[in-house]
Scaffold this motif. Sequence first.
Motif, mmCIF file in Angstrom:
data_model
loop_
_atom_site.group_PDB
_atom_site.id
_atom_site.type_symbol
_atom_site.label_atom_id
_atom_site.label_comp_id
_atom_site.label_asym_id
_atom_site.label_seq_id
_atom_site.Cartn_x
_atom_site.Cartn_y
_atom_site.Cartn_z
ATOM 1 N N UNK A 1 -26.653 40.735 -20.336
ATOM 2 C CA UNK A 1 -27.044 40.863 -18.994
ATOM 3 C C UNK A 1 -28.096 41.879 -19.297
ATOM 4 N N UNK A 2 -28.008 42.947 -20.291
ATOM 5 C CA UNK A 2 -29.298 43.921 -20.386
ATOM 6 C C UNK A 2 -30.493 43.181 -20.610
ATOM 7 N N UNK B 1 -13.381 57.621 -26.745
ATOM 8 C CA UNK B 1 -14.398 56.959 -27.591
ATOM 9 C C UNK B 1 -14.665 55.783 -26.722
ATOM 10 N N UNK B 2 -15.689 55.964 -25.779
ATOM 11 C CA UNK B 2 -16.124 54.894 -24.880
ATOM 12 C C UNK B 2 -17.263 54.256 -25.180
ATOM 13 N N UNK B 3 -17.481 53.128 -24.796
ATOM 14 C CA UNK B 3 -18.819 52.423 -24.880
ATOM 15 C C UNK B 3 -19.989 52.769 -23.971
ATOM 16 N N UNK B 4 -21.016 52.929 -24.535
ATOM 17 C CA UNK B 4 -22.322 53.378 -23.794
ATOM 18 C C UNK B 4 -22.526 52.259 -22.826
ATOM 19 N N UNK B 5 -22.682 52.605 -21.524
ATOM 20 C CA UNK B 5 -23.173 51.681 -20.469
ATOM 21 C C UNK B 5 -24.567 51.562 -20.113
ATOM 22 N N UNK B 6 -25.036 50.453 -19.457
ATOM 23 C CA UNK B 6 -26.352 50.505 -19.135
ATOM 24 C C UNK B 6 -26.512 50.132 -17.698
ATOM 25 N N UNK B 7 -27.221 50.765 -17.003
ATOM 26 C CA UNK B 7 -27.686 50.558 -15.549
ATOM 27 C C UNK B 7 -28.484 49.239 -15.673
ATOM 28 N N UNK B 8 -28.198 48.425 -15.152
ATOM 29 C CA UNK B 8 -28.962 46.940 -15.236
ATOM 30 C C UNK B 8 -29.190 46.583 -13.622
ATOM 31 N N UNK B 9 -30.401 46.234 -13.303
ATOM 32 C CA UNK B 9 -30.615 45.573 -12.258
ATOM 33 C C UNK B 9 -30.714 44.118 -12.289
ATOM 34 N N UNK B 10 -29.920 43.350 -11.660
ATOM 35 C CA UNK B 10 -30.068 41.947 -11.957
ATOM 36 C C UNK B 10 -30.580 41.273 -10.565
ATOM 37 N N UNK B 11 -31.806 40.742 -10.550
ATOM 38 C CA UNK B 11 -32.344 39.917 -9.370
ATOM 39 C C UNK B 11 -31.805 38.730 -9.582
ATOM 40 N N UNK B 12 -30.869 38.374 -8.449
ATOM 41 C CA UNK B 12 -30.206 36.874 -8.593
ATOM 42 C C UNK B 12 -30.356 36.247 -7.213
ATOM 43 N N UNK B 13 -30.954 35.154 -7.029
ATOM 44 C CA UNK B 13 -31.163 34.445 -5.826
ATOM 45 C C UNK B 13 -31.851 35.331 -4.834
#
Lengths: 803, 162, 280
Positions: free
Chosen positions: B68-69, B1-13
């Motif tokens: 983060x999302x 029973x795993x948690x749903x993961x989301x692909x996130x692109x973070x634009x940092x610096x």
Amino acid sequence: MTTRLFGTKVPRVEDQRFLRGQGRYVDDVLVGQRVLHAAVLRSPHAHARITDIDVSDVLDLDGVHLVWTHDDLTGPMAEPLPLLIPHPALVHGRTQFALAPEEVNYVGEAIAFVVAEDRYVAEDAVGRIRVSYDYLEPVVGIPAARAARALVHDDVPGNVGARLEQENGDARAAIAAAPHTLSLDLTVERSACQPMEGRGTVARWDPDLGRMTVWTSTQTSTGVRGCVAAKLELDLGQVDVITPDVGGGFGVKINHPWPEELLVPLAARTLGVPVKFTEDRREHFISSAHERGQVHHVEVGFDDDGRVLGLDVEFWHDHGAYTPYGLIVPIITSTQLLGPYKPASYRVVFESLYTNTVIVTPYRGAGRPQGCFVMERTMDAIAAALGKDRTEVRATNFIQPDEFPYDQGLIFQDGRELEYDSGDYPASLEKLKQLVGWDEFPAFRAELAAEGRRVGIGLACYVEGTGVGPYEGAHVHVETSGKVKVATGLTTQGQGHQTAFAQIVADALGVRFEDVEVVTGDTRRMPYAVGTFASRAAVMSGSAIHLAALRAREKALRIAAEALEADEADLEIVDGVVRVKGTESQIDLGTVAVLSNPLRYAFDEASKAATQFSVGDPGKPPVAEGEEPGLEGKDFYSPERSTFASGMHAVIVETDPETAEIRILKYAVVHDCGHLINPMIVEGQIHGGVAQGVGGALYERMVYDEAGQLLNASFMDFLMPYVTEVPRSIEIDHLETPSPLNPLGIKGAGEAGVIPSAAVFAAAIEDAEGLDHPGLAITAMPISPSELFALRHQHSSDPEETA
Amino acid sequence: MSEELHDVRLRVNGATHAIRVPARRLLSDALRHDCGLTGTHVGCEHGVCGACTVLLDGRPVRSCLMLAVSAQDADLTTVEGLTEPDGSLSSVQQAFSDCHGLQCGFCTPGFLTTIAAGLEETPDPTEDEARDMIAGNLCRCTGYQNIVKSVLRAAELTRERS
Amino acid sequence: MKPAPFLYRRPGTLPDALADLAGTPGAKVLAGGQSLVPLLSMRLAAPAMLVDINGLPDLDHVTVSDDGVRVGALARHTDVLADPDAAACQPLLPLALSNVAHATIRNRGTTVGSIVHADAAAEMPVVLALLGGSVTVTSVRGSRTIPAEELFAGPLESTLAGDEIATEAFFPALRPGEGVGFAEIARRHGDYALVGVAGLVRVDGDDAIEARLGFLSVNDVPTVVDVSGLTPDESAEHVLRKLEPADDIHATAAYRAQLVRVLTRRVLAAATEHARGRAS
């Protein structure tokens, strides 16, 4: 010509990494590498017996690697944590276990330990552990502890962990015979350090090397090392403890070992994967340590001049559920209460009491703020009784400059005589009066009173025994590159040790500041050390580093003299170059370092260049008897006794007649910490201490309910000051009475700012209220506007104001 | 029973980090552990201390109070992004060194980002404005005196450098 | 302190958001998150799903017309505070907003979100109530407008149904002859107020003919009290009869009552002076 660095405001080297976000604090360690994360199940009850723990649902959870309760611990790990500082009077000392086997004695006590892929899953796992408890009646607060209707520990009668009395002369007789007497009952409430970074520990077990490496946010790496080795049944030599950058300590990180400091290394070894524990803020509130809670009863006898003939203090100290740190805090209160004064006779007795609350270990000041509060309120009360100026009464009681060294006739927290080495209290007082405008204040008060405004002024004096032993050590190593690597074993939490200590080495050895690199708190680099607490680092490590650098210098000169065919007396070292004074004949320290280590193989340019010189006698061994290879110096500093810094604060406050809000108009500090290594750093310590003192006097307290629940376990309700709550500026003046006890003449400065705060604010607020509410006495701190309002109510003749 | 993961692109610096995280991953943790940018610190995780403050589209926000999302599509700046491209200290950072505005350094990243943004808006602050700028950040070491000085010094350095 | 797991949706349109909310019992809206996220981290709330509305278009407006200011669901406090037209139309907005937490929180927190969070210790719910404003809410079942006096059911409890999203708040304009005032006292700058008072006074010439006060941190819900025709001192005693200041760890009930008295007088004075100033 090198400028002497001691005493100058050198910018800090550590800033270069901190400002770029390149600091390495414990939660930063091993980021990006495989590491598992721990979470702890903590008791939700202040006093209970655990009847069952069910972890059956936990290991089902994806990503959980381990769950432990006390049943899973064996050998020394299953035994109680060490009682670090035993004392003969602590007849009923108790410490907790790494995980509670049966009884829990405070909300926050560790019961179970989980390790998982990340902290989120670890917390989920903790949430699935089911514990059954039998509730026991909790003991909360000093009155409840004294009444002892319930006991924290069944086998500790009256909740009294210890009773300790010290006496110099016959105080009770002197009071009975005195022309005037007074009685005071005073309270200081519990508070806590609350550094911006909480506790954390990371551990990695290397099976190839058989070594355990521990990074922990501590004030004593050698202390933690000893405990980890003992509890995990490792040889001391198998354990390395590295203190990373630490985001503040203020005392709370001197206590050790925390349960997590043992469980994390044990789990790392068990799982074969590094493990990390980083507490969150709520955990810091309920499972680290608190301090300050005491109740005092004072009897004092004095003459017409206000000279104290007899001072008899009885107090009760709340040390929480366990006593890992022994009686240090109340002993410091007992002895430092005397401040800069010489009462003709003094008696102090305390009971250190158990309550079902978080443990109590030193918090910046470590018992001195309480003692100062008591002594200074007493001085103020004497002045009020005699209608005398408050500075005059204090001056009458000062130890005079020609009376040093002054033996107070008591035993201090280091087990040695309480003997003040140097100071000039009358001079400090004069400076303070000028700085704050003491003599001009009555006119200022009248002027504001005409506008309907209420202002008051207060002052408080303190003495601080700093630089306690047993010792600190330092190792100075000049590498063949000319870089100087320095190590001392105590730790750093923001005091700028890397800069201040480099200043000392630069001066003592004659090298450029930029070429000196200082490491603190790493047992691999300096395994003999005590720790950073009691304002001792500058004195202890500063002195040891100075001495070690001098040894390195001695050796450098000896080798250079031979290489340059000159007399040692004709040599000087400037910017890392050894030179025959007034000539071109010179050799740089890096080359001297090469020469100090007879090599067979030249591995770089430096070692090749060294062959220009002929060193050593072919008829003698290359490494002479009694000598060692390398250009190093190692030394230790171990003082006979503490060195006594001192200071005085004054504050002018305004109180709002309607809302009882308290505003700081002026804050003045005169302090004496002997010679200053880096005045900028010392001033920063004073600023920070004053701010923490403002917090402790006007905002910060730990609020427990009757059930032992901490009601304000967050920054929303534990009120630490923002910039808007601290004085707009702090006037500071220095005095320097050097310490005769160490080579640099320095005294500690780290805690100074916070010691007189409760006293000085109580005095000023009471003074502000004096005209409108004569008889309003402030006997408990901290004080909030709501509490001041209530006090006015009790002392008011004006129904409109308090309707 | 795993948690749903989301692909996130973070634009940092200015750089993009492609991360895969559960929805509940706080932005502060994502920056630190998933992006490896450990300069942003976590002091309380309830939005009060300000150590975790980063810039979102140029405005200071508490990264511990964001997921983060939620930060997808935003331009984030952390303390690491304040350093000049050649590695030298920016005006705000240099000012803190000049004025001894930090001791343990743990709260400092939050102050630096807050002040960098504050000076964009108010380049020539009075002492009161400097105080206002930092009124939402806690420091336990410095007592704030030198931080206020650092703000004014940073304004001065910015003027000198431009 | 990490949140428990939840499902997450970031809809691109309002109808999608409404469907997400309706489709999962216990789903909650995430806008600013400044109140919600700490609750999640402390595990005081554990919704099954979060519907993140930050990606929805056309909800960040601050629209000013003759009748008042309309603030969209995604308008951050900072933007409402900085809007000069909104300030001119209803000066109580910037007066109150500048007291909401600290600037950094205001950069992300939304005014509409703060209102429907229904915290009696917050500024904007009671401002809405004092001004007689309203909130527009939408669900798969349609839209409705909830007047402020029907919005607050209890502590931290609005009358929104679980599947409704507040899309806009309406603050009526300040009318001719009206003036406003705001004051709060907190332990530290930026903290929740121990007591806060917002005031609205209407004058005719020099005389105050209408006066209303809104109180935060003194009852379980934002509370408005009419003090028309009373002197400041009478007002102070009158409002105390309508309020139940409580004891807590920061202040006693008696002290809060004192602050009510003091701030009532101060805010009435400020609002009256403001009204007179505008009338002349």
